[in-house]
Every structure is written in structure tokens, then in C-alpha cells.
Scaffold this motif. Structure first.
Motif, mmCIF file in Angstrom:
data_model
loop_
_atom_site.group_PDB
_atom_site.id
_atom_site.type_symbol
_atom_site.label_atom_id
_atom_site.label_comp_id
_atom_site.label_asym_id
_atom_site.label_seq_id
_atom_site.Cartn_x
_atom_site.Cartn_y
_atom_site.Cartn_z
ATOM 1 N N PHE A 22 1.123 -1.394 0.319
ATOM 2 C CA PHE A 22 0.389 0.187 -0.107
ATOM 3 C C PHE A 22 1.248 1.065 -0.398
ATOM 4 N N GLY A 23 2.056 0.801 0.095
ATOM 5 C CA GLY A 23 2.865 2.365 0.875
ATOM 6 C C GLY A 23 3.350 2.338 1.748
ATOM 7 N N LYS A 24 2.187 2.823 2.903
ATOM 8 C CA LYS A 24 1.791 2.804 4.139
ATOM 9 C C LYS A 24 0.845 1.952 4.690
ATOM 10 N N GLY A 25 1.970 1.641 5.963
ATOM 11 C CA GLY A 25 1.442 0.656 6.854
ATOM 12 C C GLY A 25 0.528 0.872 7.958
ATOM 13 N N PRO A 26 -0.094 -0.148 8.052
ATOM 14 C CA PRO A 26 -1.509 0.076 9.172
ATOM 15 C C PRO A 26 -0.560 0.055 10.542
ATOM 16 N N GLU A 27 -1.450 1.127 11.302
ATOM 17 C CA GLU A 27 -0.887 1.588 12.428
ATOM 18 C C GLU A 27 -1.351 0.402 13.819
ATOM 19 N N GLY A 28 -1.693 -0.705 13.042
ATOM 20 C CA GLY A 28 -1.914 -1.225 14.165
ATOM 21 C C GLY A 28 -2.715 -3.292 13.850
ATOM 22 N N VAL A 29 -1.839 -4.381 13.535
ATOM 23 C CA VAL A 29 -2.390 -5.543 12.824
ATOM 24 C C VAL A 29 -2.791 -6.423 14.290
ATOM 25 N N TYR A 30 -3.380 -6.947 14.214
ATOM 26 C CA TYR A 30 -4.264 -7.945 15.291
ATOM 27 C C TYR A 30 -4.616 -9.178 15.188
ATOM 28 N N VAL A 31 -3.647 -10.204 15.496
ATOM 29 C CA VAL A 31 -3.884 -11.954 15.073
ATOM 30 C C VAL A 31 -4.532 -11.843 15.979
ATOM 31 N N SER A 32 -5.743 -13.199 15.692
ATOM 32 C CA SER A 32 -6.326 -14.350 16.748
ATOM 33 C C SER A 32 -6.826 -15.718 16.221
ATOM 34 N N PHE A 33 -6.562 -16.833 17.222
ATOM 35 C CA PHE A 33 -7.065 -17.985 16.023
ATOM 36 C C PHE A 33 -8.046 -18.246 17.912
ATOM 37 N N GLY A 34 -8.650 -19.206 16.840
ATOM 38 C CA GLY A 34 -10.021 -19.342 17.821
ATOM 39 C C GLY A 34 -10.444 -21.281 17.161
ATOM 40 N N GLY A 35 -10.001 -22.212 17.502
ATOM 41 C CA GLY A 35 -10.398 -22.809 16.885
ATOM 42 C C GLY A 35 -9.982 -23.775 15.832
ATOM 43 N N PRO A 36 -11.153 -23.541 14.538
ATOM 44 C CA PRO A 36 -10.239 -23.515 12.920
ATOM 45 C C PRO A 36 -10.162 -22.335 12.810
ATOM 46 N N ILE A 37 -10.121 -21.342 12.957
ATOM 47 C CA ILE A 37 -10.496 -20.050 12.480
ATOM 48 C C ILE A 37 -8.997 -19.209 13.338
ATOM 49 N N ILE A 38 -9.092 -18.278 12.533
ATOM 50 C CA ILE A 38 -7.999 -17.604 12.614
ATOM 51 C C ILE A 38 -8.533 -15.792 11.747
ATOM 52 N N THR A 39 -7.910 -15.087 12.830
ATOM 53 C CA THR A 39 -8.640 -13.459 12.100
ATOM 54 C C THR A 39 -7.128 -12.500 12.369
ATOM 55 N N VAL A 40 -7.468 -11.507 11.169
ATOM 56 C CA VAL A 40 -6.577 -10.216 11.011
ATOM 57 C C VAL A 40 -7.113 -9.649 11.621
ATOM 58 N N TYR A 41 -7.255 -8.589 12.096
ATOM 59 C CA TYR A 41 -7.811 -7.332 12.327
ATOM 60 C C TYR A 41 -6.621 -6.293 12.192
ATOM 61 N N VAL A 42 -6.927 -5.324 11.487
ATOM 62 C CA VAL A 42 -6.179 -4.358 10.674
ATOM 63 C C VAL A 42 -6.585 -2.689 10.882
ATOM 64 N N ARG A 43 -5.390 -2.283 11.535
ATOM 65 C CA ARG A 43 -6.416 -0.801 11.701
ATOM 66 C C ARG A 43 -6.036 0.335 11.412
ATOM 67 N N ASN A 44 -6.453 1.452 10.774
ATOM 68 C CA ASN A 44 -6.094 2.671 10.304
ATOM 69 C C ASN A 44 -4.897 2.747 9.352
ATOM 70 N N MET A 46 -4.752 3.688 4.965
ATOM 71 C CA MET A 46 -5.504 3.668 4.417
ATOM 72 C C MET A 46 -3.902 5.063 3.394
ATOM 73 N N SER A 47 -3.679 4.976 2.044
ATOM 74 C CA SER A 47 -2.915 5.529 1.674
ATOM 75 C C SER A 47 -3.306 6.964 1.085
ATOM 76 N N ALA A 48 -2.567 7.388 0.913
ATOM 77 C CA ALA A 48 -3.066 8.925 1.004
ATOM 78 C C ALA A 48 -3.309 9.214 -0.516
ATOM 79 N N THR A 49 -3.639 8.319 -1.511
ATOM 80 C CA THR A 49 -4.039 8.535 -2.506
ATOM 81 C C THR A 49 -5.564 8.397 -2.676
ATOM 82 N N GLU A 50 -5.664 6.679 -1.981
ATOM 83 C CA GLU A 50 -6.667 6.747 -1.037
ATOM 84 C C GLU A 50 -8.248 7.464 -0.741
#
Length: 235
Positions: A22-44, A46-50
Motif C-alpha cells: 500500500f505504500g503505508k503500513g497499518p497502525e495496528g495488526v491484531y491476530v486471533s486464533f480460535g478453533g479452526p479460525i484465524i482473524t487478522v484485524y487491521v486498523r488505520n 489508508m494511503s494518501a491516494t486512497e
């Protein structure tokens, strides 16, 4: 490597991957596991173009560009998850909440990443009833639905059998992309306008995400939650 180290390594990898892409990294990346599921929550994220496109009400353009980008990134993310955890992802879903500058990736595997999740959580039955009602208004009630509370801040709902005949025909004739964009707008509007979720779960809904796998006729909804009295703080 224990689970915490795995989550930290995956978060660092995905943060760098997005920064390079993206040319800009997220402010935070939060990974969670549970049973057969993994989630990746990304905060903040957005590139300047976006940001300029957002100011011009070009959300569909941003979503289209990100969809093309994710086609490239998902195989890399799947490979890294398998490298770090030893578990192969069978399904991957993702969605963006552009107004909040956030995003969610959900992976589903045949094996469990961590301890088996409890069958019940507070408000599960009522939550299912609300989602069935919304599904029926937007398309049709799901033939099957399961949900998982990965942690106090993340609930993942997995539905199957919601596509109606005309949607299947649109997919068959090559209209998958506009159909997904339209379905996402309609269903997220119903989800955001539902006033019962927070009362049912006794937690504030911070973010909502939804995505479909049309080939499997499956979809996921993810609720990112927080205590009514606290600010967002994910571990």
C-alpha cells in the motif's frame, strides 16, 4: 513457538506486507486464533491516494483496487500462516470498513489453531435470530449457520446456503464482482442499522465486516466488539 509468538510473528509479517503493497503500513495488526479460525484485524490503513479518492466519494474504486491487490496478497498470507503455524487455510475472506480505515481477514482451516471453542456465548441464540432475519431480507435465510467467539472482542459468524437462484445465474454469467459489491452494501446497511446487536451482546460494536465465497455458497460476518465503557484495546 507458542501461540503468542505465532500471533506476533504473523502480525509483523502482514503489517510489512501491507506497508510494502500500500505504500503505508497499518497502525495496528491484531491476530486471533480460535478453533479452526484465524482473524487478522487491521486498523488505520489508508494511503494518501486512497484518502483523496475517499474525499471524492470513490469508495467503489478503492474497493476494486484493493480486491485486485488482495488476489496477489492472499496466497502469500496463506503460505506464511502455514509456515508459522503448520496449518493450511482452506478458505480466506476479507472486507474493509473504509470509513473507519480498518479491515478484516478471516481464514478457516480443517485443523484447530488453538483450544476448542466453547459452544455457547452470551447472546448467541438471539444473535443468530437477528442474522437470520437480516439474511432473509437481503437474500434468504441461511441453510446452516455457526458462530464462534474467538475472544471477548471478536465474534465470527459463518453462514452457508444464502444465495438465491438469480444470484447464482449472475455468478455463472460473470457478474460476480458487481454482485459482491452490491450484496456487501445492502447487507452491511442492514447490519449497521440493527439496534439490537449491542443489547444482545452487552458490548459495543466497533466494526462489522462481511464477505462471501460464492463457489462454496458461504459467507462470514465478523463483529469487532468492545466493553461498553472502555476504549478499543486489542491484545
Amino acid at each position: 513457538m507458542d501461540e503468542l509468538q505465532q500471533r506476533q510473528q504473523l502480525a509483523a509479517y502482514i503489517g510489512k506486507l501491507f506497508r510494502d503493497s500500500f505504500g503505508k503500513g497499518p497502525e495496528g495488526v491484531y491476530v486471533s486464533f480460535g478453533g479452526p479460525i484465524i482473524t487478522v484485524y487491521v486498523r488505520n490503513l489508508m494511503s494518501a491516494t486512497e484518502q483523496i479518492l475517499m474525499e471524492q466519494d470513490q469508495e467503489e474504486t478503492i474497493m476494486s483496487i484493493r480486491a485486485k491487490l488482495m488476489q496477489k496478497l492472499i496466497p502469500e498470507i496463506k503460505a506464511n500462516v502455514e509456515f508459522v503455524t503448520g496449518i493450511e487455510l482452506q478458505e480466506v475472506y476479507y472486507d474493509w470498513a473504509l470509513q473507519n480505515r480498518s479491515g478484516m481477514i478471516v481464514g478457516i482451516a480443517r485443523e484447530a489453531f488453538g483450544p476448542v471453542l466453547a459452544e455457547d456465548y452470551m447472546g448467541k441464540e438471539q444473535l443468530h435470530d437477528e442474522i437470520k432475519s437480516i439474511s432473509q431480507r437481503a437474500q434468504k435465510a441461511p441453510e446452516k449457520m455457526n458462530s464462534y467467539e474467538l475472544n471477548p472482542r471478536t465474534i465470527v459468524v459463518v453462514r452457508s446456503g444464502t444465495l438465491v437462484l438469480i444470484e447464482k445465474e449472475l455468478i455463472r454469467t460473470g457478474y460476480e464482482v458487481p454482485l459482491k459489491y452490491t450484496k456487501r452494501n445492502v447487507e452491511k446497511r442492514f447490519l449497521h442499522n440493527n439496534s439490537h446487536f449491542e443489547a444482545i451482546l452487552d458490548r459495543r460494536v466497533v466494526d462489522l465486516f462481511v464477505d462471501w465465497d460464492f463457489a462454496r455458497d458461504k459467507s462470514v460476518i465478523v463483529f469487532v466488539l468492545n466493553d461498553m465503557n472502555n476504549t478499543m484495546e486489542m491484545s
